[in-house]
Design an enzyme around this catalytic site. Sequence first.
Site, PDB file in Angstrom:
ATOM      1  N   LYS A   1      -1.197  -8.530 -11.027  1.00 17.27           N
ATOM      2  CA  LYS A   1      -2.322  -7.706 -11.479  1.00 17.27           C
ATOM      3  C   LYS A   1      -2.104  -6.241 -11.093  1.00 17.27           C
ATOM      4  O   LYS A   1      -2.547  -5.333 -11.800  1.00 17.27           O
ATOM      5  CB  LYS A   1      -3.637  -8.228 -10.904  1.00 17.27           C
ATOM      6  CG  LYS A   1      -3.833  -8.012  -9.414  1.00 17.27           C
ATOM      7  CD  LYS A   1      -5.259  -8.372  -9.000  1.00 17.27           C
ATOM      8  CE  LYS A   1      -5.505  -8.019  -7.537  1.00 17.27           C
ATOM      9  NZ  LYS A   1      -6.909  -8.269  -7.132  1.00 17.27           N
ATOM     10  N   PHE A   2      -1.410  -6.006  -9.978  1.00 14.01           N
ATOM     11  CA  PHE A   2      -1.122  -4.635  -9.566  1.00 14.01           C
ATOM     12  C   PHE A   2      -0.150  -3.974 -10.546  1.00 14.01           C
ATOM     13  O   PHE A   2      -0.267  -2.792 -10.849  1.00 14.01           O
ATOM     14  CB  PHE A   2      -0.554  -4.615  -8.151  1.00 14.01           C
ATOM     15  CG  PHE A   2      -1.555  -4.991  -7.105  1.00 14.01           C
ATOM     16  CD1 PHE A   2      -2.504  -4.081  -6.671  1.00 14.01           C
ATOM     17  CD2 PHE A   2      -1.576  -6.260  -6.556  1.00 14.01           C
ATOM     18  CE1 PHE A   2      -3.444  -4.421  -5.710  1.00 14.01           C
ATOM     19  CE2 PHE A   2      -2.505  -6.614  -5.600  1.00 14.01           C
ATOM     20  CZ  PHE A   2      -3.440  -5.689  -5.177  1.00 14.01           C
ATOM     21  N   GLU A   3       0.793  -4.760 -11.047  1.00 15.00           N
ATOM     22  CA  GLU A   3       1.738  -4.235 -12.021  1.00 15.00           C
ATOM     23  C   GLU A   3       1.020  -3.907 -13.326  1.00 15.00           C
ATOM     24  O   GLU A   3       1.236  -2.847 -13.922  1.00 15.00           O
ATOM     25  CB  GLU A   3       2.837  -5.262 -12.270  1.00 15.00           C
ATOM     26  CG  GLU A   3       4.001  -4.746 -13.062  1.00 15.00           C
ATOM     27  CD  GLU A   3       5.204  -5.656 -12.970  1.00 15.00           C
ATOM     28  OE1 GLU A   3       6.251  -5.285 -13.526  1.00 15.00           O
ATOM     29  OE2 GLU A   3       5.102  -6.726 -12.348  1.00 15.00           O
TER      30      GLU A   3
ATOM     31  N   ASP B   1       0.848  -1.188   0.000  1.00 16.93           N
ATOM     32  CA  ASP B   1       0.000   0.000   0.000  1.00 16.93           C
ATOM     33  C   ASP B   1       0.888   1.245   0.000  1.00 16.93           C
ATOM     34  O   ASP B   1       1.699   1.427   0.903  1.00 16.93           O
ATOM     35  CB  ASP B   1      -0.896  -0.014   1.235  1.00 16.93           C
ATOM     36  CG  ASP B   1      -2.017   1.017   1.171  1.00 16.93           C
ATOM     37  OD1 ASP B   1      -1.783   2.106   0.604  1.00 16.93           O
ATOM     38  OD2 ASP B   1      -3.114   0.740   1.687  1.00 16.93           O
TER      39      ASP B   1
END
Length: 246
Positions: A226-228, A152
């Site tokens: 998926k964050f990348e 985060d």
Amino acid sequence: MTQTFADQKRKTVETAEFTEDGRYKRKVRSFVLRTGRLSEFQRNMMNDNWGTLGLDYQTEPFDFAKIYGNDNPIVLEIGFGMGKSLVDMAFANPDKNYLGIEVHTPGVGACIAYAVEKGVTNLRVICHDATEILRDSIADGALGGLQLFFPDPWHKAKHHKRRIVQPHFVTQVIQKLGKNGFIHMATDWENYAEQMLEVLSANTDLVNTSKNGDYIPRPDFRPLTKFEARGYKLGHGVWDLYFVKK
């Protein structure tokens, strides 16, 4: 509805601490417990497989040789999200043991489900505050490496104190690493990447593996998360940092 083991797990992700006069001690946490609900499938996977894939917080160090049945290096990942990349890494590296920490039960349930689907046996997961696990449940020198991918960013300046990457956190991690143990971080927030680089570089027990003294390209062994992918869509860059303990 009857509260199952998985339902109760969300309520015990950290240990309550009190002052000498009995008042609850508020902590600066790097996470917020979101209200996402466990699906029935995730709940069942946690309930049915915790005995083989889950570990509970304890006040004495884990016996990893007994838990995994071997002396392979232990790679700890903090904040694995839904767990896909963690399971993929464990599947691709059977010569390493992986330990994942995540406070959000839907992610823990999803990770366990995927591990069962892939037949992964060199992975254990914990649903608890990582700082307490590092402090109490992992012996000094017990880890081969730490992975922290897309934590985060707490992008508002007033919230930067909540970022998990702080000098005291890095010192704690180094204490748990064996010789030549690694710290691998990645983020899609440039400001956080700069903070990571500053904090890691300031510690004299670490060596940066980057030839330029800053960041490295994403290594092939780190799956695209998926964050990348989300970061690329938003026009963000992605920064990897890889340091080794002297």
